[in-house]
Design an enzyme around this catalytic site. Structure first.
Site, PDB file in Angstrom:
ATOM      1  N   ARG A  45       0.862  -1.189   0.000  1.00 43.51           N
ATOM      2  CA  ARG A  45       0.000   0.000   0.000  1.00 43.51           C
ATOM      3  C   ARG A  45       0.893   1.232   0.000  1.00 43.51           C
ATOM      4  O   ARG A  45       2.112   1.138   0.150  1.00 43.51           O
ATOM      5  CB  ARG A  45      -1.027  -0.003   1.134  1.00 43.51           C
ATOM      6  CG  ARG A  45      -0.665  -0.601   2.449  1.00 43.51           C
ATOM      7  CD  ARG A  45       0.413   0.120   3.203  1.00 43.51           C
ATOM      8  NE  ARG A  45       0.147   1.534   3.329  1.00 43.51           N
ATOM      9  CZ  ARG A  45       1.083   2.456   3.534  1.00 43.51           C
ATOM     10  NH1 ARG A  45       2.369   2.111   3.631  1.00 43.51           N
ATOM     11  NH2 ARG A  45       0.789   3.727   3.646  1.00 43.51           N
ATOM     12  N   GLY A  46       0.246   2.405  -0.161  1.00 42.99           N
ATOM     13  CA  GLY A  46       1.008   3.646  -0.310  1.00 42.99           C
ATOM     14  C   GLY A  46       1.125   3.917  -1.809  1.00 42.99           C
ATOM     15  O   GLY A  46       1.491   3.000  -2.571  1.00 42.99           O
ATOM     16  N   ALA A  47       0.817   5.158  -2.214  1.00 42.56           N
ATOM     17  CA  ALA A  47       0.662   5.445  -3.648  1.00 42.56           C
ATOM     18  C   ALA A  47       1.860   5.013  -4.518  1.00 42.56           C
ATOM     19  O   ALA A  47       1.681   4.246  -5.473  1.00 42.56           O
ATOM     20  CB  ALA A  47       0.339   6.923  -3.840  1.00 42.56           C
ATOM     21  N   ARG A  88      -7.340  -0.555  -7.009  1.00 44.06           N
ATOM     22  CA  ARG A  88      -7.698   0.518  -6.062  1.00 44.06           C
ATOM     23  C   ARG A  88      -7.880   1.812  -6.873  1.00 44.06           C
ATOM     24  O   ARG A  88      -7.111   2.047  -7.811  1.00 44.06           O
ATOM     25  CB  ARG A  88      -6.602   0.705  -4.988  1.00 44.06           C
ATOM     26  CG  ARG A  88      -6.533  -0.450  -3.992  1.00 44.06           C
ATOM     27  CD  ARG A  88      -5.605  -0.118  -2.832  1.00 44.06           C
ATOM     28  NE  ARG A  88      -6.216   0.775  -1.866  1.00 44.06           N
ATOM     29  CZ  ARG A  88      -5.546   1.332  -0.846  1.00 44.06           C
ATOM     30  NH1 ARG A  88      -4.269   1.093  -0.686  1.00 44.06           N
ATOM     31  NH2 ARG A  88      -6.158   2.123   0.010  1.00 44.06           N
ATOM     32  N   GLN A 195      -1.983   2.535   9.831  1.00 47.03           N
ATOM     33  CA  GLN A 195      -0.699   2.604   9.105  1.00 47.03           C
ATOM     34  C   GLN A 195       0.343   3.397   9.898  1.00 47.03           C
ATOM     35  O   GLN A 195       1.538   3.159   9.766  1.00 47.03           O
ATOM     36  CB  GLN A 195      -0.887   3.264   7.732  1.00 47.03           C
ATOM     37  CG  GLN A 195      -1.635   2.424   6.716  1.00 47.03           C
ATOM     38  CD  GLN A 195      -3.121   2.739   6.711  1.00 47.03           C
ATOM     39  OE1 GLN A 195      -3.669   3.151   7.719  1.00 47.03           O
ATOM     40  NE2 GLN A 195      -3.766   2.521   5.594  1.00 47.03           N
ATOM     41  N   ASP A 236      -1.955  10.818  -2.247  1.00 45.79           N
ATOM     42  CA  ASP A 236      -2.335   9.732  -3.167  1.00 45.79           C
ATOM     43  C   ASP A 236      -2.691  10.258  -4.546  1.00 45.79           C
ATOM     44  O   ASP A 236      -2.487   9.574  -5.552  1.00 45.79           O
ATOM     45  CB  ASP A 236      -3.489   8.925  -2.577  1.00 45.79           C
ATOM     46  CG  ASP A 236      -2.999   8.171  -1.354  1.00 45.79           C
ATOM     47  OD1 ASP A 236      -2.969   8.769  -0.265  1.00 45.79           O
ATOM     48  OD2 ASP A 236      -2.563   7.017  -1.511  1.00 45.79           O
ATOM     49  N   ASN A 246      -5.305  12.406   0.449  1.00 45.03           N
ATOM     50  CA  ASN A 246      -4.392  11.578   1.255  1.00 45.03           C
ATOM     51  C   ASN A 246      -5.253  10.805   2.248  1.00 45.03           C
ATOM     52  O   ASN A 246      -6.477  10.942   2.275  1.00 45.03           O
ATOM     53  CB  ASN A 246      -3.339  12.459   1.948  1.00 45.03           C
ATOM     54  CG  ASN A 246      -2.230  11.630   2.570  1.00 45.03           C
ATOM     55  OD1 ASN A 246      -1.660  10.750   1.912  1.00 45.03           O
ATOM     56  ND2 ASN A 246      -1.921  11.857   3.837  1.00 45.03           N
ATOM     57  N   LYS A 247      -4.606   9.997   3.053  1.00 44.66           N
ATOM     58  CA  LYS A 247      -5.316   9.123   4.002  1.00 44.66           C
ATOM     59  C   LYS A 247      -6.364   9.901   4.800  1.00 44.66           C
ATOM     60  O   LYS A 247      -6.112  11.032   5.222  1.00 44.66           O
ATOM     61  CB  LYS A 247      -4.277   8.491   4.936  1.00 44.66           C
ATOM     62  CG  LYS A 247      -4.803   7.571   6.000  1.00 44.66           C
ATOM     63  CD  LYS A 247      -5.701   6.478   5.491  1.00 44.66           C
ATOM     64  CE  LYS A 247      -5.083   5.616   4.419  1.00 44.66           C
ATOM     65  NZ  LYS A 247      -6.090   4.789   3.687  1.00 44.66           N
TER      66      LYS A 247
HETATM   67  O1  MRU Z   1      -4.567   3.144   2.091  1.00 45.42           O
HETATM   68  P1  MRU Z   1      -3.090   3.363   1.984  1.00 45.42           P
HETATM   69  O2  MRU Z   1      -2.321   2.835   3.136  1.00 45.42           O
HETATM   70  O3  MRU Z   1      -2.562   2.910   0.650  1.00 45.42           O
HETATM   71  O4  MRU Z   1      -2.942   4.946   2.008  1.00 45.42           O
HETATM   72  C1  MRU Z   1      -1.668   5.499   1.904  1.00 45.42           C
HETATM   73  C2  MRU Z   1      -1.620   6.958   2.103  1.00 45.42           C
HETATM   74  O5  MRU Z   1      -2.627   7.618   2.221  1.00 45.42           O
HETATM   75  C3  MRU Z   1      -0.266   7.594   2.085  1.00 45.42           C
HETATM   76  O6  MRU Z   1      -0.220   8.684   2.937  1.00 45.42           O
HETATM   77  C4  MRU Z   1       0.021   8.065   0.650  1.00 45.42           C
HETATM   78  O7  MRU Z   1      -0.069   7.007  -0.247  1.00 45.42           O
HETATM   79  C5  MRU Z   1       1.328   8.709   0.517  1.00 45.42           C
HETATM   80  S1  MRU Z   1       2.591   7.508   0.538  1.00 45.42           S
HETATM   81  C6  MRU Z   1       4.032   8.019   0.008  1.00 45.42           C
END
Ligand code: MRU
Length: 349
Positions: A45-47, A88, A195, A236, A246-247
């Site tokens: 996970r994470g963009a 996603r 996270q 994201d 973002n999250k």
């Molecule tokens: O649902 P996730 O864990 O994929 O969400 C991730 C985030 O929101 C991060 O903050 C975002 O991807 C930036 S990561 C470099």
């Protein structure tokens, strides 16, 4: 350095982010379908990490395709990319990486299937290694924004685990620390999937960067007590005007930051910016399953049948963002102009 994702012996090896921090184990995906389920269930996970996984998943799919005419190979490869694209919806990097992979299979490219597959594997490898370099560049540009002794708040995980390595927001923190700046990090636990508590805390502990874990709803009180000097998060997807998804919970932090006059930085590669979207209102927001909110890891905390709303991301309007740190420099307001300049390859600062 933490290896979030690697290509090894024709498999995609991912650190299992659902197992962290209790166990450090790896999952080896042998098919693109396995990569899709790892993206869906947050094993990766994470963009930026999702983008790298998508590219490697596509390469894996191409590798396993039976040999056929160039047209058939191209058609099947595009179908695989389409399937991966549904994993996603919010992170721009997923679609950006797949577009880059599709460009390798240009109809004008008359090479044999096996050399096209090799090119695809190489392109996925480049997307992976470039990501680490991009994060280091963000660290270079972003670290001067932090001063020795700063208390910095971060949300979710924008570290090595969210990327191919090093991290976006945490990469900037790493770079500032490497320059000898003593930073202390407040880590938002990041409900509902934690996270922050599970992944950011794990990374910071590993790197011996001092941190304190707080629950998301404590951030306002800490700001009121002047315990936070700066906020830095990842993103994201960023629209052409600078609105940033973002999250979930990031928007609340941004509003609080506005009320307390605290600088709020976003660190994200240009591949996260979606210039086709005028504002953040058009960013698709993923909704995830109820169980993430009604309990944690199978332990129920809400009554059976509880109605749930579980958006995984929110959008912070550009006006709350102080600056956006990218690999091409710091983007300043008005973001519409600085983003357009960065896209044309013009220097910002
Ligand atoms: O649902 P996730 O864990 O994929 O969400 C991730 C985030 O929101 C991060 O903050 C975002 O991807 C930036 S990561 C470099």
């Amino acid at each position: 350095m933490i290896k979030t994702i690697i290509w090894k012996n024709n498999t995609v090896v991912l650190i299992d982010q659902n197992a962290l921090p209790l166990a450090e184990r790896y999952v080896a995906c042998k098919s693109y379908k396995e990569v899709i389920s790892c993206i869906k269930d947050l094993t990766v996970r994470g963009a930026p990490a999702i983008g790298v996984a998508a590219a490697m998943g596509a390469a894996l799919g191409a590798l396993r395709l039976p040999s056929g005419t160039p047209e058939k190979f191209r058609k099947n490869f595009f179908a695989i990319c389409e399937e991966i694209a549904k994993a996603r919806p919010t992170a721009r990097n997923l679609f950006w990486a797949l577009e880059r992979m599709k460009k390798v299979i240009d109809p004008k490219n008359k090479e044999t299937q096996s050399s096209l597959v090799k090119e695809l594997i190489n392109e996925a490898g480049r997307i992976c290694s470039e990501d680490i370099e991009i994060n280091r560049q963000m660290g270079k540009y972003g670290s001067p924004l932090f001063t020795d002794g700063d208390n910095v708040l971060t949300h979710c995980n924008a570290g090595a685990l969210a990327t191919a390595g090093y991290g976006t927001a945490l990469g900037v923190i790493r770079a500032a620390r490497a320059q000898g700046k003593r930073l202390h990090i407040y880590v938002d636990e990041t409900r509902p999937v934690l996270q922050g508590a599970r992944l950011t805390a794990w990374e910071l502990k590993k790197e011996k960067i001092p941190f304190t874990l707080i629950t998301d709803n404590m951030a306002g009180f800490l700001m009121q007590q002047k315990k936070i000097d700066k906020i830095i998060v990842g993103a994201d997807r960023i629209a052409a005007n600078g609105d940033a998804a973002n999250k979930i919970g990031t928007y609340s932090l941004a509003v609080l930051e506005g009320a307390h006059g605290i600088p709020f930085y976003i660190a994200a590669p240009l591949s996260t910016i979606d210039v086709s979207l005028k504002t953040g209102a058009s960013i698709p927001i993923e909704e995830r399953k109820n169980e993430e909110v009604t309990g944690f890891k199978g332990v129920r905390s809400a009554p059976i049948g509880t109605k749930v709303y579980n958006p995984a991301f929110d959008v912070t309007p550009a006006r709350f963002i102080t600056e956006i740190i990218t690999e091409k420099g710091i983007l300043k307001k008005p973001f519409r102009l600085s983003i357009a300049r960065a896209y044309k390859g013009e220097k910002n600062s």
